[in-house]
Scaffold this motif. Structure first.
Motif, PDB file in Angstrom:
ATOM      1  N   PHE B 132      61.045   4.211  50.778  1.00 45.10           N
ATOM      2  CA  PHE B 132      59.958   3.795  51.678  1.00 45.10           C
ATOM      3  C   PHE B 132      58.710   4.635  51.389  1.00 45.10           C
ATOM      4  N   SER B 133      58.195   4.510  50.182  1.00 45.96           N
ATOM      5  CA  SER B 133      56.959   5.210  49.825  1.00 45.96           C
ATOM      6  C   SER B 133      55.780   4.303  50.156  1.00 45.96           C
ATOM      7  N   TYR B 134      54.594   4.855  50.207  1.00 44.21           N
ATOM      8  CA  TYR B 134      53.383   4.064  50.478  1.00 44.21           C
ATOM      9  C   TYR B 134      53.231   2.992  49.403  1.00 44.21           C
ATOM     10  N   LEU B 137      55.838   0.209  49.913  1.00 45.41           N
ATOM     11  CA  LEU B 137      55.503  -0.586  51.099  1.00 45.41           C
ATOM     12  C   LEU B 137      54.315  -1.503  50.801  1.00 45.41           C
ATOM     13  N   ASN B 138      53.322  -0.983  50.069  1.00 47.48           N
ATOM     14  CA  ASN B 138      52.185  -1.823  49.673  1.00 47.48           C
ATOM     15  C   ASN B 138      52.649  -2.993  48.814  1.00 47.48           C
ATOM     16  N   PHE B 141      54.351  -5.545  50.905  1.00 44.49           N
ATOM     17  CA  PHE B 141      53.321  -6.182  51.735  1.00 44.49           C
ATOM     18  C   PHE B 141      52.538  -7.227  50.934  1.00 44.49           C
ATOM     19  N   ARG B 142      52.179  -6.873  49.703  1.00 42.72           N
ATOM     20  CA  ARG B 142      51.386  -7.801  48.877  1.00 42.72           C
ATOM     21  C   ARG B 142      52.178  -9.064  48.543  1.00 42.72           C
ATOM     22  N   ALA B 177      56.508  -2.239  60.900  1.00 42.44           N
ATOM     23  CA  ALA B 177      55.289  -1.969  60.145  1.00 42.44           C
ATOM     24  C   ALA B 177      54.847  -3.227  59.381  1.00 42.44           C
ATOM     25  N   LEU B 178      55.778  -3.841  58.656  1.00 39.67           N
ATOM     26  CA  LEU B 178      55.420  -5.029  57.854  1.00 39.67           C
ATOM     27  C   LEU B 178      55.166  -6.240  58.751  1.00 39.67           C
TER      28      LEU B 178
END
Lengths: 253, 253
Positions: B132-134, B137-138, B141-142, B177-178
């Motif tokens: 679960f790194s930034y 997660l990005n 998300f994308r 979060a997502l």
């Protein structure tokens, strides 16, 4: 709005609050770049005798460094006319004798130089970007869950933003994560909080109906301003060009 | 419950579903350790003629490796009697012709060996821990925001769990979060989903009122079971010892 009442309204405008990212410049690698014509537009607004202030949820820099960056892009902006979440939060922390655990961007840390961060009794999150690691999120969570009454401050509540290399998750996403983990509701400092806009209006010495907020974000800029009694104008730069985003934000309102 | 009706109810019990982490063992470094007396208790339950199944939201291992780990701790458990979210999700992905983008623990990846992950049309998150790194997660998300209708599956919705070195954020936190980032609602696979418990009951060939669920989590184990018509019994191991957590979960029910 009929043409007549539109003209009447425009004549009553005495001040303008400008969002910055997506209105004045596009963020990205190397600090981003000015949007064509925006520096000249700011000069003309100020030159016309309107009271102009700048309102940003930017938390990846101290306010001073952020303004320096904009000056390099060609803007003539005074630090004291820029309102950002971190200085507003520091005011709250001092008033309430709070000592924060910080989960923020490395470049924002100097903003908190004068703040006592020993034995934290609250958690502050900003747009920490790569600092939003699993380890750092766990650490912030443990501080929160260890408090008798978990107290979480979030510098903004944005969902995501656009950089030159793609969309990136914003602080609001991690605020929701920690809210769920600890069953708390964060206190949002920055747009669209009414207190935040009120501070800017006080500094302008103007009433809400005399001020226009110009931004690219329907929720944080336009919605937030309207709830305070200001007019909101959405630009067609920044987030606006993402039709999906705009549609979603309209639905959310 | 009066003593008489309690005895009557106990006599009608034909099956037991056991949560695993916090009931049979405590997780932690080196895979964790058995809770004293639990292996013997499982043996006695099975020996008494009750139908016993195991139900876990564990997603840091394939089901096979997870059962191996428990065997090393002294448990005699058959893989086919263990119900975990990943195999249940794979069944759904196949039925609905879905190709996932995976944000899961490295050790869970082999579970998806037979699944087409090209040109993803959904996102799957599990308890990915350090993954679960930034950046990751990005990336998830994308993929989500790029889909016409974002489709997010979450392997459980836990808030946090306890490891020997402290509390750690669970998958539900990143699900929230997502969800917020994309304005979607995730489909939860695993406890406390009713479909998940129903699959276990079908395998046991028993009716809900004939089965007791034993767990340490009021929301995922006890609440989920009760909503399906089963009885729920909370153990005093695992999460139970965190009085704060228990109080919060009671309030949430």
């Amino acid at each position: 709005m009929a043409a007549g009442s539109s003209m009447q309204w425009l004549r009553s405008v005495k001040g303008v609050i400008l969002d910055m990212c997506g209105v004045l410049y596009d963020s990205g690698e190397g600090g981003g770049q000015a949007i064509h014509g925006s520096a000249e537009a700011v000069r003309r607004l100020i030159g016309s005798g309107l009271t102009v202030r700048f309102c940003t949820n930017e938390t990846q820099n101290t306010r001073e460094r952020f303004v320096q960056k904009l000056c390099v892009m060609g803007f003539d902006i005074s630090v004291s006319h820029v309102f950002s979440p971190a200085p507003a939060l520091i005011h709250i922390l001092r008033e309430r004798h709070l000592r924060p655990h910080l989960l923020v961007h490395d470049d924002l840390i100097p903003e908190f130089d004068s703040v006592d961060v020993s034995s934290p009794n609250c958690v502050v999150i900003g747009d920490a970007a790569d600092n939003f690691s699993y380890q750092n999120l766990n650490e912030a969570f443990r501080v929160l869950i260890g408090l008798e009454k978990p107290l979480l401050f979030s510098l903004g509540q944005g969902r995501y933003y656009k950089e030159t290399d793609g969309l990136k998750l914003d602080v609001g996403v991690f605020m929701k994560a920690l809210e769920y983990a600890c069953d708390v509701q964060a206190q949002v400092v920055g747009k669209p909080s009414a207190e935040f806009f009120q501070t800017v209006l006080s500094d302008m010495k103007l009433q809400p109906h005399e001020v226009v907020m110009i931004g690219d974000d329907l929720l944080n800029d336009i919605g937030g301003a309207q709830r305070c009694g200001m007019k909101g104008l959405q630009v067609r730069t920044g987030k606006y060009s993402q039709s999906r985003n705009v549609e979603q934000l309209i639905l959310r309102k």
